[in-house]
Scaffold this motif. Structure first.
Motif, short mmCIF file in Angstrom:
data_model
loop_
_atom_site.label_atom_id
_atom_site.label_comp_id
_atom_site.label_asym_id
_atom_site.label_seq_id
_atom_site.Cartn_x
_atom_site.Cartn_y
_atom_site.Cartn_z
N PHE A 111 3.33 2.63 11.76
CA PHE A 111 4.06 1.64 12.55
C PHE A 111 4.99 2.28 13.58
N ARG A 112 5.50 3.48 13.25
CA ARG A 112 6.44 4.15 14.16
C ARG A 112 5.72 5.08 15.12
N SER A 113 4.69 5.74 14.63
CA SER A 113 4.05 6.76 15.45
C SER A 113 2.55 6.55 15.55
N PRO A 114 2.12 5.47 16.15
CA PRO A 114 0.69 5.26 16.30
C PRO A 114 0.08 6.39 17.15
N ARG A 115 -1.18 6.70 16.83
CA ARG A 115 -1.76 7.87 17.46
C ARG A 115 -2.23 7.60 18.88
N ALA A 171 0.81 -1.23 0.00
CA ALA A 171 0.00 0.00 0.00
C ALA A 171 0.83 1.27 0.00
N ASP A 172 0.24 2.32 -0.61
CA ASP A 172 0.81 3.65 -0.53
C ASP A 172 0.46 4.28 0.81
N ASP A 188 -13.02 -1.03 15.58
CA ASP A 188 -14.34 -0.84 16.17
C ASP A 188 -15.16 0.22 15.43
N GLY A 189 -15.14 0.17 14.11
CA GLY A 189 -15.99 1.05 13.31
C GLY A 189 -15.49 2.47 13.14
N THR A 190 -14.30 2.74 13.65
CA THR A 190 -13.76 4.09 13.54
C THR A 190 -12.39 4.04 12.89
N LEU A 191 -12.16 4.96 11.97
CA LEU A 191 -10.86 5.05 11.33
C LEU A 191 -9.96 5.86 12.26
N LEU A 192 -9.10 5.16 13.00
CA LEU A 192 -8.34 5.84 14.05
C LEU A 192 -7.16 6.62 13.51
N GLN A 193 -6.56 6.12 12.43
CA GLN A 193 -5.37 6.79 11.92
C GLN A 193 -5.18 6.42 10.45
N THR A 194 -4.80 7.39 9.63
CA THR A 194 -4.37 7.06 8.28
C THR A 194 -3.02 7.71 8.05
N GLY A 195 -2.22 7.07 7.24
CA GLY A 195 -0.90 7.63 6.96
C GLY A 195 -0.07 6.61 6.24
#
Lengths: 370, 229
Positions: free
Chosen positions: A229-233, A208-209, A216-223
């Motif tokens: 992988f390094r900076s999870p929110r 993936a780009d 749980d039905g919510t998009l928690l982070q995109t990037g």
């Protein structure tokens, strides 16, 4: 958000099944030609989101824009839009007919000419490595072959958007590698927009780009992969992306972007150096990926800014790697190669130093909002 | 006992020698039952698809009624068609009572519930995932129906054959609206019935053996179909 520049856009999407909310106000925009991986645990709503995008289902509320067109909730236009997409399901469903007829059906439904169909089907069967399978009964194929038929059946339509729902979840490693190779190839050669749901983070990272974490039905982070992988929110994302070491602590000092974080249960705490801008007294989590930790028999004073003394609590092998649990005032997990574990003679109770760079520590606020 | 043995040998002779009358009756029986089955399936397949694919109130009840009609007595259908086609009836002007056409109408009414009910259950046997896969590959509503019928083809064919068997072996309709007219509406069941009352045992037995043989063939074909999925 400008819906003209994006191929797929989802706005305020909500969907429920039997009173249970599956998607909770989702917003997502996918650019033309982008390969987007949707990662998240089972039951997070990945399949539901893909089904709604493929117009197999109408959402409870919210809008979908396809190539700038606001998709109506019913009517003939849905079929026209759906015909510009293809969907690969987790479990391939082949029709009770020959491989050729399986692959040709989508083209026939679009009214393609006989000769063109034959040409295209032959070509795609060769691409997926199923040449000579034309007249085989599709139901007698193995799982990997069936998934390749499903892939051929979808790709032969030259879709503008390809949706993939865990395309390799039921396959052996060899078949998985073949399918991944094909998907990567298509993305490169045809500039196809792809949305791929997977729980396999490595697959997401490889193909993936951009990655989106759906929990749980919510998009928690995109990037991009590094971000995720390094900076999870937050803690949930960190857990899911394999941040095994998530340690509670408090920033005690910050010196030009290098924070000292006090962790562990003893009153003085143990200081960890980390690259972060959080000020003193901020309650944080310090996250360290287990593969970023190296083990040494003695204190290290080189590029690694942290060198913590501890005792080995457990050693378990994990394929070619060894998973070492260390007690250094708090629990720390390290992944080292089996060779180095043997060289260090790691055993329960043996003393060891855990080294990791300040840049390997990701600091995130505790109680971070979603 | 000797009489029965005599009858049986005579019957076999009639069959083996391709007795013209027996063969003519058998051919007519197959023709009429075949026509009924064909016409009934032309109605039943689209109708069954419609019932299966549409969601509407009372669908369950409708399917229950259809299934109840599987075992409607042939004489009741015969009576109904008789009233319909008799001179004073609503379709009396057609003047087709006691013709093969009347028999075909009666048999169609008799077997349509079977074709409908079994086709609906054949279509239900096609998994939701297959339907969905076809939808996402861009099948229109009509193309989807054709695909699902194709997926269920063996079960659908089994339904047709069962309907054909019922039309072939029924007596009530053929007798009441066909009239058992020699060389015109006489079929195997009516001929058998008449031959028995007349005491022509060898004729009755010959027809009976052929009917049983046809039932056997139908059963073998059905079994074959049910093994293929």
């Amino acid at each position: 958000m400008n819906s003209l520049s994006s191929m797929i856009e989802v706005a305020d999407l909500t969907h429920s099944y039997g009173g249970k909310e599956i998607l909770k106000g989702l917003n997502l925009s996918i650019a033309r030609g982008e390969v987007f991986a949707l990662i998240g645990p089972t039951g997070a709503g990945k399949t539901t989101l893909l089904r709604i995008i493929d117009l197999l289902e109408t959402p409870g509320s919210g809008e979908i824009y396809f190539d700038g067109i606001c998709v109506p909730r019913s009517g003939k236009q849905r079929l026209e839009i759906r015909r510009r997409m293809s969907f690969i399901h987790q479990k391939p469903q082949v029709f009770n007919s020959s491989v050729y007829d399986n692959v040709a059906c989508g083209l026939r439904w679009r009214g393609e000419e006989r000769d063109r169909i034959a040409e295209k089907v032959d070509g795609i069967l060769e691409t997926v490595g199923l040449e000579g399978y034309d007249s085989r009964d599709a139901r007698t194929l193995s799982g990997g072959e069936a998934q390749r038929v499903a892939l051929a059946r979808a790709l032969v339509l030259e879709p503008e958007v390809l949706l993939l729902d865990e395309p390799t979840a039921n396959l052996d490693p060899v078949s998985t590698a073949k399918i991944e190779h094909l998907i990567g190839d298509v993305a490169r050669r045809h500039n196809t927009t792809m949305i791929m749901a997977t729980h396999d983070m490595a697959q997401g990272q490889q193909l993936a780009d951009r990655i989106g974490v759906l929990i749980d039905g919510t998009l928690l982070q995109t990037g991009n992969a590094t971000d995720i992988f390094r900076s999870p929110r937050n803690e949930e994302v960190a857990h899911f992306v394999g941040m095994e070491n998530i340690i509670e602590g408090v920033v005690v000092a910050n010196n030009e972007g290098i924070a000292t974080v006090s962790v562990g249960s003893n009153p003085d705490g143990i200081g960890i150096q980390a690259v972060s801008n959080y000020p003193a007294r901020q309650e944080v989590y310090a996250c360290i990926r287990p593969e970023d930790i190296t083990l040494a028999p003695m204190m290290h004073r080189s590029s690694a800014r942290n060198s913590l003394q501890g005792r080995v609590a457990r050693v378990a092998s994990n394929g070619p790697l060894s998973r070492v649990q260390i007690d250094c005032g708090f629990r720390l997990v390290a992944l080292v190669t089996r060779v180095s574990a043997e060289e260090l003679n790691l055993q329960e109770g043996s003393e060891v130093y855990a080294d990791f760079k300040a840049t390997a520590v990701h600091i995130m606020e505790r109680n971070a909002s979603r | 006992m000797t009489e029965i043995w005599y009858g049986l040998t005579k019957a076999m002779e009639l069959i083996i020698s391709f007795d013209p009358e027996v063969m003519e009756i058998a051919a007519r029986t197959l023709r009429i039952a075949g026509t009924s089955c064909l016409l009934a399936s032309l109605i039943s397949l689209p109708l069954a698809s419609l019932i299966h694919f549409r969601r509407f109130h009372g669908k369950r009840v409708l399917i229950n009624i259809i299934q109840t009609l599987f075992s409607v007595p042939t004489v009741i259908v015969g009576l109904f068609v008789f009233v319909l086609l008799s001179r004073a009836g609503p379709l009396g002007e057609l003047g087709i009572l006691f013709t093969p056409a009347a028999m075909v109408i009666g048999q169609m009414i008799l077997i349509t519930p079977i074709l409908l009910g079994l086709t609906i259950s054949a279509l239900s046997g096609v998994s939701k995932e297959v339907v969905e896969t076809a939808t996402s590959l861009g099948a229109s509503g009509f193309q989807l129906v054709l695909l699902v019928l194709r997926e269920a083809r063996y079960a659908v064919l089994a339904a047709l054959i069962l309907g054909f068997g019922r039309a072939l072996s029924e007596l009530g309709v053929a007798m009441m609206v066909g009239g058992n007219i020699r060389g015109f509406t006489r079929v195997m069941t009516t001929a058998l019935s008449l031959a028995t009352t007349r005491g022509e045992l060898e004729m009755a037995l010959a027809l009976g053996i052929i009917l049983l043989f046809l039932a056997l063939v139908i059963n073998i074909v059905l079994n074959r179909l049910q093994q293929r999925r």
